[in-house]
Design a protein around this motif. Structure first.
Motif, PDB file in Angstrom:
ATOM      1  N   ARG A 161       0.836  -1.188   0.000  1.00  0.00           N
ATOM      2  CA  ARG A 161       0.000   0.000   0.000  1.00  0.00           C
ATOM      3  C   ARG A 161       0.873   1.240   0.000  1.00  0.00           C
ATOM      4  O   ARG A 161       1.919   1.301   0.639  1.00  0.00           O
ATOM      5  N   ARG A 162       0.411   2.203  -0.727  1.00  0.00           N
ATOM      6  CA  ARG A 162       1.087   3.479  -0.802  1.00  0.00           C
ATOM      7  C   ARG A 162       0.558   4.376   0.315  1.00  0.00           C
ATOM      8  O   ARG A 162      -0.618   4.326   0.638  1.00  0.00           O
ATOM      9  N   LYS A 163       1.393   5.188   0.881  1.00  0.00           N
ATOM     10  CA  LYS A 163       0.919   6.116   1.894  1.00  0.00           C
ATOM     11  C   LYS A 163       0.163   7.222   1.179  1.00  0.00           C
ATOM     12  O   LYS A 163       0.687   7.893   0.299  1.00  0.00           O
ATOM     13  N   TRP A 164      -1.068   7.417   1.544  1.00  0.00           N
ATOM     14  CA  TRP A 164      -1.904   8.393   0.867  1.00  0.00           C
ATOM     15  C   TRP A 164      -1.449   9.826   1.116  1.00  0.00           C
ATOM     16  O   TRP A 164      -1.706  10.713   0.323  1.00  0.00           O
TER      17      TRP A 164
END
Length: 177
Positions: A161-164
């Motif tokens: 997951r990418r950090k938003w």
């Protein structure tokens, strides 16, 4: 000398269908079931390779009819579907049937014999009669060895997951709020 593994495997089969007569007060009609699919050259007799029907006796519930001259074809590009069938609870063989134009006692004839669930489902969606039965042990072994020769399941990798809050890497910044 190298032995090349074929990318397509054709197996001769004989289809055994069971006709059960359903009777009500003033009428009766046949109901068809896939009794079995027998694999091998010795079963698919040359004299009946014209895909004509032969009476094959009686079962506990109805009459048996046999059709020879059919093939189950395994394709390399369908190995993932075969693999899912192998690891599933109950692998099946499917026979697609149509009404027969011939004036014989069956009024039905097999058209396709397959172990591919997607192919059987596609035929069922076009209102073809699709019958199924547990896959015979010999056909299971052929399918298993074909999959082992041609398919390597991809290892599951969880996506990261990418950090938003860091943006999306395309120059955009997260919106307010």
């Amino acid at each position: 000398m190298s032995t090349q593994i074929p990318t397509r495997l054709k197996l001769p089969v004989t289809v055994l269908l069971e006709r059960r007569m359903i009777s009500r007060s003033f009428w009766s009609m046949p109901s068809w079931y896939l009794y079995s699919v027998a694999v091998g050259e010795n079963v698919a007799a040359a004299e009946s390779a014209s895909k004509s029907v032969l009476s094959a006796g009686q079962s506990d519930k109805g009459e048996l009819f046999a059709w020879s001259g059919y093939q189950v074809t395994l394709y390399k590009d369908a190995c993932e579907r075969y693999w899912h069938a192998l690891i599933g609870d109950k692998p099946l063989v499917y026979v697609v049937c149509r009404d027969s134009e011939e004036e014989d006692e069956c009024r039905i004839r097999p058209v396709i014999v397959t172990i591919d669930y997607d192919e059987a489902t596609a035929c069922a969606e076009t209102d073809e009669l699709v019958l199924s039965a547990p896959i015979p042990a010999e056909l299971y072994r052929y399918m298993e060895s074909f999959v082992l020769a041609h398919y390597q399941p991809k290892a599951f990798t969880k996506r990261k997951r990418r950090k938003w809050s860091e943006g999306d890497g395309k120059g955009r910044q997260p919106g307010p709020g």
